[in-house]
Design a protein around this motif. Structure first.
Motif, short mmCIF file in Angstrom:
data_model
loop_
_atom_site.label_atom_id
_atom_site.label_comp_id
_atom_site.label_asym_id
_atom_site.label_seq_id
_atom_site.Cartn_x
_atom_site.Cartn_y
_atom_site.Cartn_z
N ASP A 1 14.36 -18.99 81.60
CA ASP A 1 13.55 -19.76 82.53
C ASP A 1 14.43 -20.24 83.69
N MET A 2 13.88 -21.10 84.54
CA MET A 2 14.60 -21.55 85.73
C MET A 2 15.85 -22.38 85.40
N GLU A 3 15.93 -22.91 84.19
CA GLU A 3 17.11 -23.68 83.76
C GLU A 3 18.08 -22.83 82.95
N GLY A 4 17.81 -21.54 82.83
CA GLY A 4 18.71 -20.65 82.12
C GLY A 4 18.49 -20.61 80.62
N ARG A 5 17.38 -21.17 80.12
CA ARG A 5 17.08 -21.14 78.69
C ARG A 5 16.38 -19.83 78.33
N TYR A 6 16.76 -19.28 77.20
CA TYR A 6 16.16 -18.03 76.74
C TYR A 6 14.72 -18.24 76.33
N LEU A 7 13.85 -17.34 76.81
CA LEU A 7 12.45 -17.33 76.43
C LEU A 7 12.16 -16.21 75.43
N LEU A 8 12.93 -15.14 75.52
CA LEU A 8 12.70 -13.97 74.70
C LEU A 8 13.93 -13.08 74.69
N ILE A 9 14.20 -12.45 73.55
CA ILE A 9 15.22 -11.40 73.47
C ILE A 9 14.65 -10.26 72.65
N ASN A 10 15.21 -9.06 72.84
CA ASN A 10 14.73 -7.93 72.05
C ASN A 10 15.59 -7.75 70.79
N SER A 11 15.18 -6.83 69.94
CA SER A 11 15.86 -6.64 68.65
C SER A 11 17.28 -6.11 68.83
N ILE A 12 17.53 -5.32 69.87
CA ILE A 12 18.89 -4.82 70.13
C ILE A 12 19.82 -5.98 70.43
N TYR A 13 19.37 -6.94 71.23
CA TYR A 13 20.15 -8.13 71.56
C TYR A 13 20.49 -8.88 70.27
N GLU A 14 19.50 -9.01 69.39
CA GLU A 14 19.73 -9.69 68.11
C GLU A 14 20.87 -9.04 67.34
N LYS A 15 20.84 -7.71 67.27
CA LYS A 15 21.85 -6.97 66.51
C LYS A 15 23.22 -7.06 67.16
#
Length: 176
Positions: free
Chosen positions: A1-15
């Protein structure tokens, strides 16, 4: 978001980063990465928001097997009123390509050094050949009983040994 907080990641990022979606939501890069990397990622996000359009960056991120280099395309996400509400990034790992390019450059440098060394060896061999030739001329003017004869012979022998060493180096270079 505008403050740099994660809203979503994909499964590759998780791994890749050993983090679950639920654990990262609401966190920032500073919660996940070392400060210098988090600062760089955040600065890139701000550039995208300021530009209001997609920008491509080269970014480095830590992995279990060492740092990986990515080409990241980051772009602003726009709400229905045309206002940015977040930054999205899509990254492609170019680590292997980067390593191969570094290896290729290293090989080119080594080849250049080899060519330079070969040229120096050739020039040095020419000088030694001239020295040996001049020693032969001097020896024609001096008899073996002359006090200078031994000195000239010593110079000629040392020049011949040096010429032999240069030939060995040139042969060794040819076999590499």
């Amino acid at each position: 978001d505008m403050e740099g907080r994660y809203l979503l990641i994909n499964s590759i990022y998780e791994k890749l980063f050993h983090i679950k979606r639920d654990a990262i939501l609401g966190k920032t890069d500073h919660d996940i990465f070392p400060e210098n990397l988090a600062d760089a990622f955040h600065a890139n996000d701000l550039k995208v928001l300021e530009a209001g359009k997609p920008i491509e960056f080269e970014e480095v991120a830590p992995h279990d097997d060492g740092p990986h280099t990515y080409i990241s395309v980051k772009f602003p996400l726009i709400d229905s009123e045309g206002n940015p509400y977040a930054v999205c990034g899509i990254s492609t790992d170019i680590t292997e390509r980067t390593r191969m390019e570094a290896d290729r450059l290293k090989m080119q440098k080594l080849e250049s050094i080899g060519v330079l060394a070969g040229g120096i060896a050739h020039d040095f061999n020419n000088l030694l050949t001239a020295m040996i030739g001049f020693c032969d001329l001097l020896l024609l003017r001096h008899s073996p009983g002359d006090p200078s004869f031994g000195d000239i012979m010593q110079i000629k022998q040392n020049a011949s040994r040096a010429a032999n060493l240069v030939r060995q180096l040139q042969i060794g270079r040819a076999h590499v």
